[in-house]
Write a protein that holds these residues in place. Sequence first.
Motif, short mmCIF file in Angstrom:
data_model
loop_
_atom_site.label_atom_id
_atom_site.label_comp_id
_atom_site.label_asym_id
_atom_site.label_seq_id
_atom_site.Cartn_x
_atom_site.Cartn_y
_atom_site.Cartn_z
N LEU A 44 43.67 6.00 79.75
CA LEU A 44 43.82 4.88 78.81
C LEU A 44 44.95 5.15 77.83
N ALA A 45 45.10 6.42 77.41
CA ALA A 45 46.22 6.77 76.53
C ALA A 45 47.53 6.59 77.27
N ARG A 46 47.56 6.95 78.54
CA ARG A 46 48.81 6.80 79.30
C ARG A 46 49.13 5.34 79.60
N PHE A 47 48.09 4.49 79.69
CA PHE A 47 48.32 3.04 79.82
C PHE A 47 48.90 2.47 78.52
N GLY A 48 48.69 3.17 77.41
CA GLY A 48 49.20 2.69 76.12
C GLY A 48 48.31 1.65 75.47
N VAL A 49 46.98 1.82 75.58
CA VAL A 49 46.08 0.84 74.94
C VAL A 49 46.34 0.83 73.43
N ALA A 50 46.09 -0.33 72.82
CA ALA A 50 46.40 -0.46 71.38
C ALA A 50 45.52 0.47 70.56
N ARG A 51 44.23 0.46 70.89
CA ARG A 51 43.31 1.26 70.11
C ARG A 51 42.33 1.93 71.06
N LEU A 52 42.03 3.20 70.78
CA LEU A 52 41.14 3.98 71.64
C LEU A 52 40.12 4.69 70.76
N THR A 53 38.88 4.21 70.82
CA THR A 53 37.79 4.84 70.06
C THR A 53 37.09 5.83 70.98
N LEU A 54 36.89 7.04 70.48
CA LEU A 54 36.25 8.10 71.25
C LEU A 54 34.96 8.47 70.53
N ILE A 55 33.84 8.43 71.24
CA ILE A 55 32.55 8.74 70.61
C ILE A 55 31.90 9.90 71.36
N ASP A 56 31.61 10.98 70.65
CA ASP A 56 30.88 12.10 71.25
C ASP A 56 30.31 12.94 70.11
N ARG A 57 29.16 13.54 70.36
CA ARG A 57 28.48 14.29 69.31
C ARG A 57 28.72 15.80 69.40
N ASP A 58 29.33 16.27 70.51
CA ASP A 58 29.34 17.71 70.79
C ASP A 58 30.64 18.40 70.41
N THR A 59 30.59 19.74 70.44
CA THR A 59 31.79 20.55 70.29
C THR A 59 32.18 21.08 71.67
N VAL A 60 33.44 21.47 71.81
CA VAL A 60 33.92 21.97 73.11
C VAL A 60 33.33 23.36 73.36
N GLY A 61 32.74 23.54 74.53
CA GLY A 61 32.20 24.84 74.93
C GLY A 61 32.92 25.32 76.18
N PHE A 62 32.81 26.61 76.46
CA PHE A 62 33.49 27.14 77.65
C PHE A 62 32.95 26.51 78.94
N GLU A 63 31.68 26.08 78.92
CA GLU A 63 31.10 25.46 80.11
C GLU A 63 31.77 24.12 80.43
N ASN A 94 50.55 10.28 73.97
CA ASN A 94 51.12 8.97 73.67
C ASN A 94 50.89 8.60 72.21
N PRO A 95 51.89 8.84 71.36
CA PRO A 95 51.73 8.58 69.92
C PRO A 95 51.55 7.09 69.59
N ALA A 96 51.80 6.20 70.56
CA ALA A 96 51.68 4.77 70.27
C ALA A 96 50.22 4.30 70.22
N VAL A 97 49.32 5.12 70.74
CA VAL A 97 47.91 4.70 70.80
C VAL A 97 47.22 4.94 69.46
N GLY A 98 46.51 3.94 68.96
CA GLY A 98 45.73 4.09 67.72
C GLY A 98 44.42 4.79 68.04
N LEU A 99 44.33 6.07 67.66
CA LEU A 99 43.15 6.86 68.03
C LEU A 99 42.09 6.79 66.93
N ASP A 100 40.86 6.69 67.36
CA ASP A 100 39.75 6.55 66.42
C ASP A 100 38.63 7.51 66.87
N PRO A 101 38.74 8.80 66.51
CA PRO A 101 37.71 9.77 66.94
C PRO A 101 36.45 9.65 66.08
N GLN A 102 35.30 9.53 66.72
CA GLN A 102 34.02 9.38 66.02
C GLN A 102 33.05 10.46 66.50
N CYS A 103 32.87 11.48 65.68
CA CYS A 103 31.92 12.54 66.03
C CYS A 103 30.54 12.05 65.63
#
Length: 338
Positions: A44-63, A94-103
């Motif tokens: 979706l970032a490579r498509f250049g969507v206007a806004r991309l909201t990401l929702i996840d509760r976790d932290t990155v683990g080695f698994e 893609n810096p053109a994408v409006g990113l909205d990270p929601q932990c």
Amino acid sequence: MESAIRYSRLARYAPLGQLLPLWQRSHCVVIGLGGLGSGLAMQLARFGVARLTLIDRDTVGFENLGHQSLFTTAHAEAALPKVQAAAQVLAAVNPAVGLDPQCADLSRHNIEQLCAGATLLFDGLDSYYTRYIVNDHALRSATPWLSAGVVRGELSVRAVLPAVTGCLRCLLPEPPPPGSVPTCSAEGVFGPLLSVANAIQLEQAGRILGGTLTRSEDALYSLCLPDWNIRRLPLSGPLADCPACSGRYEFLDGSRDAEASAACSEGRFELELGTALDIDALAARLSAEPGWELRPNRWCLVAQHAAERYTIFPAGKLVLSGGDSARLHAFVAEWLGS
Ligand SMILES: [Zn+2]
């Protein structure tokens, strides 16, 4: 100019090129940044969507590193929240994408706010119960969603276009009991298959954007290795006796709350203390004790002791994986004095 070059290979493929302007005006919401969500967010970032909201509760683990394409060893070492790690990578892509990270832990209480204004919802969830919340929200807000599941060597994908196609509850009226369905954590996954599921999700999403997904195309796509035939099971639109398609949103209205905590915990326990925490001071105290492995970052502190992994947020939220609620309360009493 740079923009024309950036998207030129996508644009030259006519079925996608015609849709790119629509993609680039869209607000896409990816719920769950596991294997499926990672791949979706990248595309979706490579498509250049206007806004991309990401929702996840976790932290990155080695698994996560074997199959979740957004994350690096450095992210796991720093135990970054997945949404922040993803936002760093996607901003570079893609810096053109409006990113909205929601932990955040998606629930019936916050889904409306987190998904407000979405053009399309994408599901990369591993919790069946949460999918039913997304399903109800999609129907109530008339937002299309692209649901998918991949485990072992099997995938399934369904596009839900409210009032045109059927929904998750038309196909599976009730969530399967917790523990009754295979999960990636228990049974593993053929990682490359995630990209196939993403391709189907994005192709179906394109049809929705372009207004060409009709009731006669309502279908469930599935594939099971080692047989590479993608099966397309035709479906027939909303069922008359489906509660969700009839406007009863039981997973949003609170009538299913009794099941929610059991279904969503999956060996994970949370506490909201309601007071801000000084995670630097806590890290300093824990580091003086034997047995603690600490990974602090800007957003949270991950403290591991044998099998127990505590994630502590400055806003006062604690999450324990690999223990039980008694251990979480004991941690609070011992280290946070309440
Ligand atoms: Zn339905």
